[in-house]
Every structure is written in C-alpha cells, then in structure tokens.
Design a protein around this motif. Structure first.
Motif, PDB file in Angstrom:
ATOM      1  N   MET A 102      43.830  50.856  56.957  1.00 50.19           N
ATOM      2  CA  MET A 102      44.517  51.341  55.824  1.00 50.19           C
ATOM      3  C   MET A 102      45.709  52.471  56.185  1.00 50.19           C
ATOM      4  O   MET A 102      45.421  53.285  56.703  1.00 50.19           O
ATOM      5  N   PHE A 103      46.822  51.841  55.583  1.00 53.57           N
ATOM      6  CA  PHE A 103      48.013  52.712  55.427  1.00 53.57           C
ATOM      7  C   PHE A 103      48.080  53.533  54.185  1.00 53.57           C
ATOM      8  O   PHE A 103      47.879  52.887  53.005  1.00 53.57           O
ATOM      9  N   VAL A 104      48.160  54.985  54.070  1.00 53.39           N
ATOM     10  CA  VAL A 104      48.105  55.676  53.097  1.00 53.39           C
ATOM     11  C   VAL A 104      49.454  56.368  53.108  1.00 53.39           C
ATOM     12  O   VAL A 104      49.927  57.006  54.039  1.00 53.39           O
ATOM     13  N   SER A 105      50.336  55.982  52.029  1.00 58.79           N
ATOM     14  CA  SER A 105      51.963  56.584  52.195  1.00 58.79           C
ATOM     15  C   SER A 105      52.158  57.567  50.741  1.00 58.79           C
ATOM     16  O   SER A 105      51.411  57.257  49.947  1.00 58.79           O
ATOM     17  N   SER A 106      53.092  58.409  51.145  1.00 57.20           N
ATOM     18  CA  SER A 106      53.515  59.338  49.900  1.00 57.20           C
ATOM     19  C   SER A 106      54.371  58.266  49.319  1.00 57.20           C
ATOM     20  O   SER A 106      54.852  57.552  49.847  1.00 57.20           O
ATOM     21  N   ASN A 107      54.739  58.382  47.971  1.00 53.83           N
ATOM     22  CA  ASN A 107      55.646  57.705  47.443  1.00 53.83           C
ATOM     23  C   ASN A 107      56.658  58.764  46.763  1.00 53.83           C
ATOM     24  O   ASN A 107      57.283  58.365  45.564  1.00 53.83           O
ATOM     25  N   SER A 131      49.238  53.876  48.159  1.00 54.79           N
ATOM     26  CA  SER A 131      50.541  55.015  47.911  1.00 54.79           C
ATOM     27  C   SER A 131      49.896  56.070  47.017  1.00 54.79           C
ATOM     28  O   SER A 131      49.080  55.491  46.223  1.00 54.79           O
ATOM     29  N   ILE A 132      50.342  57.189  47.094  1.00 54.88           N
ATOM     30  CA  ILE A 132      49.585  58.369  46.174  1.00 54.88           C
ATOM     31  C   ILE A 132      50.935  58.852  45.780  1.00 54.88           C
ATOM     32  O   ILE A 132      51.871  59.476  46.051  1.00 54.88           O
ATOM     33  N   LYS A 133      50.960  58.796  44.180  1.00 59.88           N
ATOM     34  CA  LYS A 133      52.208  59.096  43.338  1.00 59.88           C
ATOM     35  C   LYS A 133      52.274  60.583  43.453  1.00 59.88           C
ATOM     36  O   LYS A 133      51.346  61.230  43.374  1.00 59.88           O
ATOM     37  N   GLY A 134      53.630  60.918  43.623  1.00 58.48           N
ATOM     38  CA  GLY A 134      53.608  62.512  43.673  1.00 58.48           C
ATOM     39  C   GLY A 134      53.527  62.942  44.871  1.00 58.48           C
ATOM     40  O   GLY A 134      53.656  64.442  45.183  1.00 58.48           O
ATOM     41  N   PHE A 135      53.102  62.445  45.984  1.00 57.75           N
ATOM     42  CA  PHE A 135      52.665  62.940  47.214  1.00 57.75           C
ATOM     43  C   PHE A 135      53.879  63.154  48.071  1.00 57.75           C
ATOM     44  O   PHE A 135      54.660  62.196  48.143  1.00 57.75           O
ATOM     45  N   ALA A 136      54.148  64.287  48.847  1.00 57.58           N
ATOM     46  CA  ALA A 136      55.150  64.110  49.958  1.00 57.58           C
ATOM     47  C   ALA A 136      54.322  64.295  51.285  1.00 57.58           C
ATOM     48  O   ALA A 136      53.093  64.415  51.199  1.00 57.58           O
ATOM     49  N   HIS A 137      55.034  64.339  52.278  1.00 59.93           N
ATOM     50  CA  HIS A 137      54.667  64.158  53.798  1.00 59.93           C
ATOM     51  C   HIS A 137      53.638  65.480  53.740  1.00 59.93           C
ATOM     52  O   HIS A 137      52.550  65.174  54.508  1.00 59.93           O
ATOM     53  N   ASP A 138      54.031  66.506  53.427  1.00 59.51           N
ATOM     54  CA  ASP A 138      52.816  67.715  53.489  1.00 59.51           C
ATOM     55  C   ASP A 138      51.830  67.860  52.876  1.00 59.51           C
ATOM     56  O   ASP A 138      50.933  68.501  52.976  1.00 59.51           O
ATOM     57  N   ASN A 139      51.769  66.923  51.670  1.00 57.57           N
ATOM     58  CA  ASN A 139      50.456  66.710  51.104  1.00 57.57           C
ATOM     59  C   ASN A 139      49.045  66.410  51.652  1.00 57.57           C
ATOM     60  O   ASN A 139      48.153  66.728  51.604  1.00 57.57           O
ATOM     61  N   PHE A 140      49.522  65.527  52.886  1.00 56.07           N
ATOM     62  CA  PHE A 140      48.452  65.357  53.712  1.00 56.07           C
ATOM     63  C   PHE A 140      48.113  66.306  54.578  1.00 56.07           C
ATOM     64  O   PHE A 140      47.207  66.024  55.484  1.00 56.07           O
TER      65      PHE A 140
END
Length: 192
Positions: A102-107, A131-140
């Motif tokens: 599973m690839f999970v990406s910010s968008n 993809s997770i709407k409104g996420f940036a790299h640091d949200n992870f």
C-alpha cells in the motif's frame, strides 16, 4: 499518465544514487533484524517461540517507506508492506511487487505525488494507492499531533495501517473501501 510516471521515476532514480544506496543499506539492516528475531525465536532463552514470524509486515514513512518497498521482492518473509509518503528509491522499479503493498501519499499538490501507478502494473499481488486530501509530508509524523494537536491525522493513519495489516496478516475480512467512507480525506486509486 502511467508512462509519464514511469519515465519520471526512471529519471528520479538516475538523479538520486545516494538515496538508492541508502535504501539498500536500510533494507540490509532490516533483514539482519529479521534474522536476529528468527534466532531469538528458535534459540532465545526467554523469547523462544514468542514471535509469529509467518505474520510479519513492515511500514515506514518517507525513506522508511521506501525501505519497505525495497523489501517487496526476493525476500517475502514480510507478508505485507506500506510506504507512507515516500518516493520509492532503490531497486523496486526494476522488480515486481511480490507481496501486498500500500502506497499512502499526501496530496498537498494534487496528484503530483501519486506514486503507485508505476508499480501496480508490475505487481503480482494486491497493490493500493491511497492519497489523503490535505495531508503534507509531515502529517505522517508525530509533529502535527505534538505541535497542533491534530488527533484526526494520527487516528486516520492508525486505522489505515491497522486495517491493511488486519487484512493481509490476520486474514480478517475487511475492505479498505470502508475507510474511504469513514474518513472523507481518504481517496483510493487503482483499487484492485
């Protein structure tokens, strides 16, 4: 679009030899840890038989996620893997995905960082792009939670990771599509 992604990945890998080598090193370290767990599970005085090594998965963020991808071919002792918002450096580009992934990406920038399409067509197992709407790299990371109290980001990720591993490591009958209904920010792409 798929050919564009493939070409872009090929160029990215040419331009990042240090990242590629780092991922190979991290994967080697991970394999060493797995072997140590095997030894402890068979010979450890206090840990003998404690681990179920047939139900191991791995996930990581950024370069840690790329490390999870690097371990998707050849060695299939890890039965499921997740890359949280990492470009897939290393050697997966030249190999087939041999385990569910599973690839999970910010968008934050639309579809610019969708990463799975290049790998889905080269997969012999289930492969997901989320993809997770409104996420940036640091949200992870824990940073958003620590600095801003963003509990939803943490809860969403935990649900995603747990659901994926429940399906592929515990054989629970679930659907990742249910998470898309529960969390409006989640968007599944190239769902098998």
């Amino acid at each position: 679009k798929s050919d564009e992604n493939t070409k872009a990945y090929r160029e990215l890998l040419k331009l990042t030899p240090l990242h590629n080598e780092s991922i190979r090193l991290w994967a080697s370290d991970t394999k060493a840890v797995i072997e140590k767990l095997r030894t402890l599970n068979h010979e450890g005085k206090n840990l003998s038989g404690i681990f179920d090594l047939n139900k191991m998965g791995i996930f990581g963020h950024s370069l840690g996620g790329a490390t999870a991808g690097q371990l998707c071919f050849g060695n299939t002792s890890l039965k499921a893997r997740i890359n949280l918002d990492g470009f897939q450096f290393g050697d997966l580009f030249h190999n087939k995905l041999e385990v569910p992934f599973m690839f999970v990406s910010s968008n934050q920038e639309g579809d610019r960082y969708l990463r799975a399409s290049t790998f889905i067509k080269n997969s012999s197992q289930d492969c997901y792009q989320i993809s997770i709407k409104g996420f940036a790299h640091d949200n992870f990371t824990d940073l958003k939670y620590i600095l801003e109290g963003d509990k939803e980001a943490m809860e969403l990720q935990r649900s995603l990771v747990k659901s994926f591993f429940d399906i592929y490591l515990k054989a629970k009958v679930e659907s990742l599509k249910e998470l898309e209904k529960e969390y409006e920010r989640i968007e599944l792409k190239d769902f098998p």
